[in-house]
Design a protein around this motif. Structure first.
Motif, PDB file in Angstrom:
ATOM      1  N   UNK A 171      45.053 -64.430   9.635  1.00 53.93           N
ATOM      2  CA  UNK A 171      45.179 -63.639   8.418  1.00 53.93           C
ATOM      3  C   UNK A 171      43.873 -62.879   8.209  1.00 53.93           C
ATOM      4  N   UNK A 172      43.986 -61.609   7.886  1.00 51.50           N
ATOM      5  CA  UNK A 172      42.848 -60.722   7.675  1.00 51.50           C
ATOM      6  C   UNK A 172      42.535 -60.709   6.178  1.00 51.50           C
ATOM      7  N   UNK A 173      41.317 -61.094   5.790  1.00 49.62           N
ATOM      8  CA  UNK A 173      40.947 -61.205   4.370  1.00 49.62           C
ATOM      9  C   UNK A 173      40.113 -59.998   3.946  1.00 49.62           C
ATOM     10  N   UNK A 174      40.625 -59.284   2.940  1.00 48.45           N
ATOM     11  CA  UNK A 174      39.932 -58.122   2.394  1.00 48.45           C
ATOM     12  C   UNK A 174      39.538 -58.408   0.951  1.00 48.45           C
ATOM     13  N   UNK A 175      38.264 -58.247   0.645  1.00 47.11           N
ATOM     14  CA  UNK A 175      37.786 -58.343  -0.736  1.00 47.11           C
ATOM     15  C   UNK A 175      37.782 -56.929  -1.307  1.00 47.11           C
ATOM     16  N   UNK A 176      38.504 -56.740  -2.398  1.00 52.65           N
ATOM     17  CA  UNK A 176      38.586 -55.435  -3.049  1.00 52.65           C
ATOM     18  C   UNK A 176      37.746 -55.498  -4.319  1.00 52.65           C
ATOM     19  N   UNK A 177      36.636 -54.779  -4.322  1.00 51.31           N
ATOM     20  CA  UNK A 177      35.726 -54.755  -5.470  1.00 51.31           C
ATOM     21  C   UNK A 177      36.275 -53.774  -6.502  1.00 51.31           C
ATOM     22  N   UNK A 178      36.794 -54.298  -7.608  1.00 49.60           N
ATOM     23  CA  UNK A 178      37.483 -53.487  -8.604  1.00 49.60           C
ATOM     24  C   UNK A 178      36.642 -53.381  -9.868  1.00 49.60           C
ATOM     25  N   UNK A 179      36.427 -52.135 -10.318  1.00 51.99           N
ATOM     26  CA  UNK A 179      35.754 -51.938 -11.602  1.00 51.99           C
ATOM     27  C   UNK A 179      36.821 -51.686 -12.675  1.00 51.99           C
ATOM     28  N   UNK A 180      36.468 -51.031 -13.760  1.00 54.48           N
ATOM     29  CA  UNK A 180      37.404 -50.822 -14.863  1.00 54.48           C
ATOM     30  C   UNK A 180      38.297 -49.602 -14.688  1.00 54.48           C
ATOM     31  N   UNK A 181      38.042 -48.771 -13.685  1.00 52.07           N
ATOM     32  CA  UNK A 181      38.792 -47.526 -13.483  1.00 52.07           C
ATOM     33  C   UNK A 181      40.133 -47.812 -12.795  1.00 52.07           C
ATOM     34  N   UNK A 182      41.216 -47.677 -13.541  1.00 50.75           N
ATOM     35  CA  UNK A 182      42.546 -48.040 -13.055  1.00 50.75           C
ATOM     36  C   UNK A 182      43.002 -47.201 -11.872  1.00 50.75           C
ATOM     37  N   UNK A 183      42.822 -45.884 -11.921  1.00 50.75           N
ATOM     38  CA  UNK A 183      43.266 -45.042 -10.801  1.00 50.75           C
ATOM     39  C   UNK A 183      42.533 -45.385  -9.514  1.00 50.75           C
ATOM     40  N   UNK A 184      41.245 -45.643  -9.604  1.00 47.66           N
ATOM     41  CA  UNK A 184      40.464 -46.009  -8.419  1.00 47.66           C
ATOM     42  C   UNK A 184      40.957 -47.352  -7.865  1.00 47.66           C
ATOM     43  N   UNK A 185      41.234 -48.312  -8.746  1.00 46.54           N
ATOM     44  CA  UNK A 185      41.732 -49.623  -8.317  1.00 46.54           C
ATOM     45  C   UNK A 185      43.085 -49.489  -7.620  1.00 46.54           C
ATOM     46  N   UNK A 186      43.937 -48.621  -8.134  1.00 47.36           N
ATOM     47  CA  UNK A 186      45.238 -48.389  -7.484  1.00 47.36           C
ATOM     48  C   UNK A 186      45.052 -47.770  -6.098  1.00 47.36           C
ATOM     49  N   UNK A 187      44.126 -46.826  -5.971  1.00 44.97           N
ATOM     50  CA  UNK A 187      43.872 -46.225  -4.656  1.00 44.97           C
ATOM     51  C   UNK A 187      43.359 -47.276  -3.678  1.00 44.97           C
ATOM     52  N   UNK A 188      42.486 -48.155  -4.148  1.00 40.81           N
ATOM     53  CA  UNK A 188      41.975 -49.216  -3.285  1.00 40.81           C
ATOM     54  C   UNK A 188      43.110 -50.145  -2.848  1.00 40.81           C
ATOM     55  N   UNK A 189      43.935 -50.574  -3.805  1.00 39.01           N
ATOM     56  CA  UNK A 189      45.049 -51.474  -3.486  1.00 39.01           C
ATOM     57  C   UNK A 189      46.026 -50.806  -2.521  1.00 39.01           C
ATOM     58  N   UNK A 190      46.283 -49.533  -2.735  1.00 34.96           N
ATOM     59  CA  UNK A 190      47.191 -48.794  -1.859  1.00 34.96           C
ATOM     60  C   UNK A 190      46.637 -48.709  -0.437  1.00 34.96           C
ATOM     61  N   UNK A 191      45.340 -48.466  -0.309  1.00 39.40           N
ATOM     62  CA  UNK A 191      44.721 -48.395   1.015  1.00 39.40           C
ATOM     63  C   UNK A 191      44.842 -49.727   1.744  1.00 39.40           C
ATOM     64  N   UNK A 192      44.667 -50.814   1.036  1.00 37.06           N
ATOM     65  CA  UNK A 192      44.785 -52.140   1.661  1.00 37.06           C
ATOM     66  C   UNK A 192      46.244 -52.424   2.013  1.00 37.06           C
ATOM     67  N   UNK A 193      47.160 -52.071   1.124  1.00 43.50           N
ATOM     68  CA  UNK A 193      48.586 -52.280   1.396  1.00 43.50           C
ATOM     69  C   UNK A 193      49.054 -51.451   2.586  1.00 43.50           C
ATOM     70  N   UNK A 194      48.373 -50.343   2.860  1.00 41.84           N
ATOM     71  CA  UNK A 194      48.722 -49.480   3.986  1.00 41.84           C
ATOM     72  C   UNK A 194      48.145 -49.949   5.320  1.00 41.84           C
ATOM     73  N   UNK A 195      47.348 -50.994   5.318  1.00 43.00           N
ATOM     74  CA  UNK A 195      46.828 -51.516   6.583  1.00 43.00           C
ATOM     75  C   UNK A 195      48.004 -52.001   7.446  1.00 43.00           C
ATOM     76  N   UNK A 196      47.877 -51.955   8.756  1.00 40.90           N
ATOM     77  CA  UNK A 196      48.977 -52.387   9.626  1.00 40.90           C
ATOM     78  C   UNK A 196      49.418 -53.823   9.318  1.00 40.90           C
ATOM     79  N   UNK A 197      50.721 -53.999   9.190  1.00 42.39           N
ATOM     80  CA  UNK A 197      51.328 -55.317   8.940  1.00 42.39           C
ATOM     81  C   UNK A 197      50.725 -56.032   7.740  1.00 42.39           C
ATOM     82  N   UNK A 198      50.360 -55.275   6.712  1.00 43.97           N
ATOM     83  CA  UNK A 198      49.668 -55.852   5.553  1.00 43.97           C
ATOM     84  C   UNK A 198      50.459 -56.984   4.907  1.00 43.97           C
TER      85      UNK A 198
END
Length: 132
Positions: free
Chosen positions: A1-28
Motif C-alpha cells: 500500500x502506498x501512503x500519501x500524506x496530504x497537508x491540508x490548510x483551510x482553503x477548500x478548493x486547494x484541498x479538493x485539488x490535492x485530494x483529486x490528484x491523489x485519487x487520480x494516482x494509478x490504482x488509487x
C-alpha cells in the motif's frame, strides 16, 4: 500500500485539488492510503481537524473515489509538523497544494510548500492552484 500524506490548510478548493490528484494516482482505490494532515498554528478553541471544512471536503472526495483515508492533526510550525509526521508514519509521498503566481512570483512557492519541497527526503507532489 502506498501512503500519501496530504497537508491540508483551510482553503477548500486547494484541498479538493490535492485530494483529486491523489485519487487520480494509478490504482488509487486499491493501492493508496491517504492521511489528511491539518496543522494548527493557533487553536484556542480546541478544534479538531475533523471540524475543518477543507479537511471534510477532501475526505468526502477521497472516500467517493474509494481511497482509504485517515485524518490526523498536529500543532506548531506547519512545514516542520508535516515533515515530522511523514517521517514518523513512513509515508511514501507528501502532497502539498501549490498556488498559481504572477511571473515574478513563480519562483517562490508558499512558505510551507517551499519548505516541504526543499527539506523533504521523500517525493513531494505539488498540485496546481488558482491564480491569486
Amino acid at each position: 500500500m502506498y501512503h500519501v500524506v496530504i497537508a491540508v490548510d483551510e482553503e477548500t478548493d486547494r484541498a479538493r485539488r490535492q485530494a483529486s490528484a491523489v485519487a487520480d494516482l494509478p490504482n488509487a482505490a486499491e493501492e493508496v492510503r491517504a492521511t489528511l494532515l491539518h496543522v494548527f498554528t493557533e487553536n484556542p478553541g480546541g478544534a479538531s481537524a475533523t471540524q475543518v471544512g477543507s479537511v471534510r471536503r477532501a475526505e468526502e472526495l477521497l472516500e467517493s473515489e474509494g481511497v482509504e483515508v485517515d485524518i490526523a492533526e498536529r500543532s506548531g510550525n506547519p512545514a516542520a509538523a508535516v515533515l515530522d509526521f511523514a517521517e514518523s508514519e513512513g509515508a511514501d509521498c507528501i502532497c502539498v497544494g501549490g498556488r498559481s503566481r504572477s511571473p515574478a512570483g513563480k519562483a517562490i512557492f508558499g512558505s510551507v510548500s517551499q519548505s516541504v519541497i526543499l527539506q523533504s527526503d521523500r517525493p513531494v507532489l505539488v498540485t496546481g492552484g488558482e491564480t491569486e
